[in-house]
Design a protein around this motif. Sequence first.
Motif, PDB file in Angstrom:
ATOM      1  N   LEU A 259       0.870  -1.173   0.000  1.00  0.00           N
ATOM      2  CA  LEU A 259       0.000   0.000   0.000  1.00  0.00           C
ATOM      3  C   LEU A 259       0.906   1.222   0.000  1.00  0.00           C
ATOM      4  CD1 LEU A 259      -2.787  -0.867   2.618  1.00  0.00           C
ATOM      5  CD2 LEU A 259      -3.155  -0.330   0.211  1.00  0.00           C
ATOM      6  N   PRO A 260       1.023   1.924  -1.128  1.00  0.00           N
ATOM      7  CA  PRO A 260       1.965   3.042  -1.186  1.00  0.00           C
ATOM      8  C   PRO A 260       1.641   4.152  -0.187  1.00  0.00           C
ATOM      9  CG  PRO A 260       0.585   2.957  -3.154  1.00  0.00           C
ATOM     10  CD  PRO A 260       0.357   1.682  -2.420  1.00  0.00           C
ATOM     11  N   ARG A 261       0.353   4.447  -0.003  1.00  0.00           N
ATOM     12  CA  ARG A 261      -0.025   5.456   0.994  1.00  0.00           C
ATOM     13  C   ARG A 261      -1.528   5.387   1.237  1.00  0.00           C
ATOM     14  NH1 ARG A 261       1.597  10.098   3.568  1.00  0.00           N
ATOM     15  NH2 ARG A 261       0.031  11.716   3.870  1.00  0.00           N
ATOM     16  N   VAL A 262      -1.905   5.340   2.494  1.00  0.00           N
ATOM     17  CA  VAL A 262      -3.306   5.436   2.905  1.00  0.00           C
ATOM     18  C   VAL A 262      -3.458   6.791   3.578  1.00  0.00           C
ATOM     19  CG1 VAL A 262      -5.139   4.453   4.324  1.00  0.00           C
ATOM     20  CG2 VAL A 262      -3.496   2.938   3.195  1.00  0.00           C
TER      21      VAL A 262
ATOM     22  N   ALA B 282      -3.460  -0.619   7.162  1.00  0.00           N
ATOM     23  CA  ALA B 282      -3.014   0.770   7.120  1.00  0.00           C
ATOM     24  C   ALA B 282      -1.773   0.969   6.270  1.00  0.00           C
ATOM     25  CB  ALA B 282      -2.733   1.274   8.541  1.00  0.00           C
ATOM     26  N   HIS B 283      -0.876  -0.024   6.242  1.00  0.00           N
ATOM     27  CA  HIS B 283       0.446   0.239   5.656  1.00  0.00           C
ATOM     28  C   HIS B 283       1.130  -1.043   5.211  1.00  0.00           C
ATOM     29  CE1 HIS B 283       1.870  -1.217   9.540  1.00  0.00           C
ATOM     30  NE2 HIS B 283       1.160  -0.272  10.143  1.00  0.00           N
ATOM     31  N   ALA B 284       0.503  -1.832   4.404  1.00  0.00           N
ATOM     32  CA  ALA B 284       1.111  -3.094   3.974  1.00  0.00           C
ATOM     33  C   ALA B 284       2.419  -2.834   3.230  1.00  0.00           C
ATOM     34  CB  ALA B 284       0.147  -3.866   3.082  1.00  0.00           C
TER      35      ALA B 284
ATOM     36  N   SER C  12      10.378  -6.608   2.638  1.00  0.00           N
ATOM     37  CA  SER C  12      10.816  -5.810   3.783  1.00  0.00           C
ATOM     38  C   SER C  12      11.147  -6.677   4.981  1.00  0.00           C
ATOM     39  CB  SER C  12       9.724  -4.807   4.182  1.00  0.00           C
ATOM     40  OG  SER C  12       8.614  -5.477   4.785  1.00  0.00           O
ATOM     41  N   GLY C  13      10.535  -7.868   5.071  1.00  0.00           N
ATOM     42  CA  GLY C  13      10.726  -8.718   6.236  1.00  0.00           C
ATOM     43  C   GLY C  13      10.186  -8.124   7.516  1.00  0.00           C
ATOM     44  N   GLN C  14       9.224  -7.168   7.380  1.00  0.00           N
ATOM     45  CA  GLN C  14       8.782  -6.407   8.543  1.00  0.00           C
ATOM     46  C   GLN C  14       7.267  -6.432   8.758  1.00  0.00           C
ATOM     47  OE1 GLN C  14      10.185  -4.268  11.066  1.00  0.00           O
ATOM     48  NE2 GLN C  14      11.965  -5.553  10.665  1.00  0.00           N
ATOM     49  N   GLY C  15       6.536  -7.244   8.003  1.00  0.00           N
ATOM     50  CA  GLY C  15       5.081  -7.207   8.132  1.00  0.00           C
ATOM     51  C   GLY C  15       4.598  -7.503   9.538  1.00  0.00           C
TER      52      GLY C  15
ATOM     53  N   VAL D 180       7.668   0.826   4.127  1.00  0.00           N
ATOM     54  CA  VAL D 180       7.013   0.467   2.864  1.00  0.00           C
ATOM     55  C   VAL D 180       7.914   0.806   1.683  1.00  0.00           C
ATOM     56  CG1 VAL D 180       5.085   0.994   1.319  1.00  0.00           C
ATOM     57  CG2 VAL D 180       4.659   0.613   3.750  1.00  0.00           C
ATOM     58  N   GLN D 181       8.532   1.984   1.704  1.00  0.00           N
ATOM     59  CA  GLN D 181       9.430   2.392   0.623  1.00  0.00           C
ATOM     60  C   GLN D 181      10.645   1.475   0.542  1.00  0.00           C
ATOM     61  OE1 GLN D 181      10.209   6.457   1.685  1.00  0.00           O
ATOM     62  NE2 GLN D 181       8.144   7.145   1.150  1.00  0.00           N
ATOM     63  N   ALA D 182      11.200   1.098   1.699  1.00  0.00           N
ATOM     64  CA  ALA D 182      12.359   0.212   1.713  1.00  0.00           C
ATOM     65  C   ALA D 182      12.001  -1.162   1.173  1.00  0.00           C
ATOM     66  CB  ALA D 182      12.907   0.098   3.137  1.00  0.00           C
ATOM     67  N   GLY D 183      10.824  -1.651   1.520  1.00  0.00           N
ATOM     68  CA  GLY D 183      10.387  -2.947   1.016  1.00  0.00           C
ATOM     69  C   GLY D 183      10.218  -2.954  -0.483  1.00  0.00           C
ATOM     70  N   ARG D 184       9.708  -1.864  -1.028  1.00  0.00           N
ATOM     71  CA  ARG D 184       9.550  -1.792  -2.485  1.00  0.00           C
ATOM     72  C   ARG D 184      10.907  -1.778  -3.183  1.00  0.00           C
ATOM     73  NH1 ARG D 184       6.240  -1.382  -6.521  1.00  0.00           N
ATOM     74  NH2 ARG D 184       6.645  -0.033  -8.309  1.00  0.00           N
ATOM     75  N   ARG D 185      11.876  -1.065  -2.624  1.00  0.00           N
ATOM     76  CA  ARG D 185      13.222  -1.058  -3.211  1.00  0.00           C
ATOM     77  C   ARG D 185      13.834  -2.453  -3.181  1.00  0.00           C
ATOM     78  NH1 ARG D 185      13.687   3.771  -0.220  1.00  0.00           N
ATOM     79  NH2 ARG D 185      14.885   2.670   1.399  1.00  0.00           N
ATOM     80  N   ASN D 186      13.673  -3.138  -2.062  1.00  0.00           N
ATOM     81  CA  ASN D 186      14.229  -4.490  -1.949  1.00  0.00           C
ATOM     82  C   ASN D 186      13.601  -5.426  -2.981  1.00  0.00           C
ATOM     83  OD1 ASN D 186      15.737  -3.613   0.203  1.00  0.00           O
ATOM     84  ND2 ASN D 186      14.414  -4.513   1.761  1.00  0.00           N
TER      85      ASN D 186
END
Length: 371
Positions: free
Chosen positions: A257-260, A275-277, A282-285, A325-331
């Motif tokens: 989810l890029p932004r809610v 809210a912020h998938a 990211s390994g952080q869910g 979220v941004q870091a996960g997308r880069r990974n």
Amino acid sequence: MTKAIVAGGGIAGTATALALHRIGWDVSLFEARGEDADERGAFLTVAVNGIAALRTLGINPDVALAGGYPTPTCVLRNGAGRELARAPLGGPTDDGLVTTTIRRADLYLALRTAVRDAGIPIHYGRRVTGVTHDADLLVGADGINSQVRRELDDARPRYLGLLNAGGFTSEPVAADVDPTPGLMHMTFGRRCFFGWSVAPDGSVWWFANPPSRTPHHGSSDGWREHLIDLLSVDEGPAAAIVRATPDALGPWNTYDLPRVRTWRSDNVVLVGDAAHAASPSSGQGASMAFEDAVVLGEALASSASVPAGLAAYEEIRRPRVQKVVQAGRRNGSGKAAGPVGAAVRDFMMPPMMRLLYRNGHPQAWILDHRV
């Protein structure tokens, strides 16, 4: 007594129910699926920041994560088998925490057991249809396709161009498998990203992320054979590991989810993936869900009203989770590099990783965070 309804009996929902119970609220948990429904997904990683949040919720990590095993280190390779880097995934910390890999079903069972032990009722087979309610607070913990979120915001999940699959071997692997405990192996394969580690019982837990321009909505027939074909062009044991797995799980589509824009109203709030998938990369869910629960409980306990507590929760959490979220997308984007991108990655990653770690842990802002 202040009353809360938590919609969603997964990781975020159970953690939030426990957090609200700890501050003296009357909590009820509602789950759409039946009590004996199979849990989707193979396994997940709970990082040290998430384990610290579990402790804050009053959950003993040694009990909740007993079905898992420590995975504090990752080795990255390319499809030719060349090692590109080794990276710490978290711990052991000074207070005994270490990033842990665990079957999703085992973690769910541990959390729901903690909920029942706390006397919080769980109502199964109860699906959200709207946000009209008679409680002081409705918590939307109903995942990336949250019905509660749809009542607050028009944000929709973003497909990330990768599929996800996984499994556990139940037969001997006809290839050399590094038995080093706690080592997570990840390979940027020529046609598919692949990760695996050896569990204490000797079985291999694995996941695969083949690229796909469009989401998968068809049958899973032939999926295992398709994965073996994708992985067969790479050096290493990946294809043999899948062959030793009679039942490959998946495929699932990966989203974030890029932004809610709207997380809350006066008596409704979103937590976790609702809210912020973040991308699974990211390994952080799970860890973000645990942090959400702690912050929400403490914000409500220290505020004069529910709306004020929800505002404080969002103010604290939004900057951090959007960065994750941004870091996960880069990974995730590096998993589907084309031939040119892969060549650049293989050339640049070793010196870049050495430079990054020379100046400290580049993921310290995630792993060292405590709520």
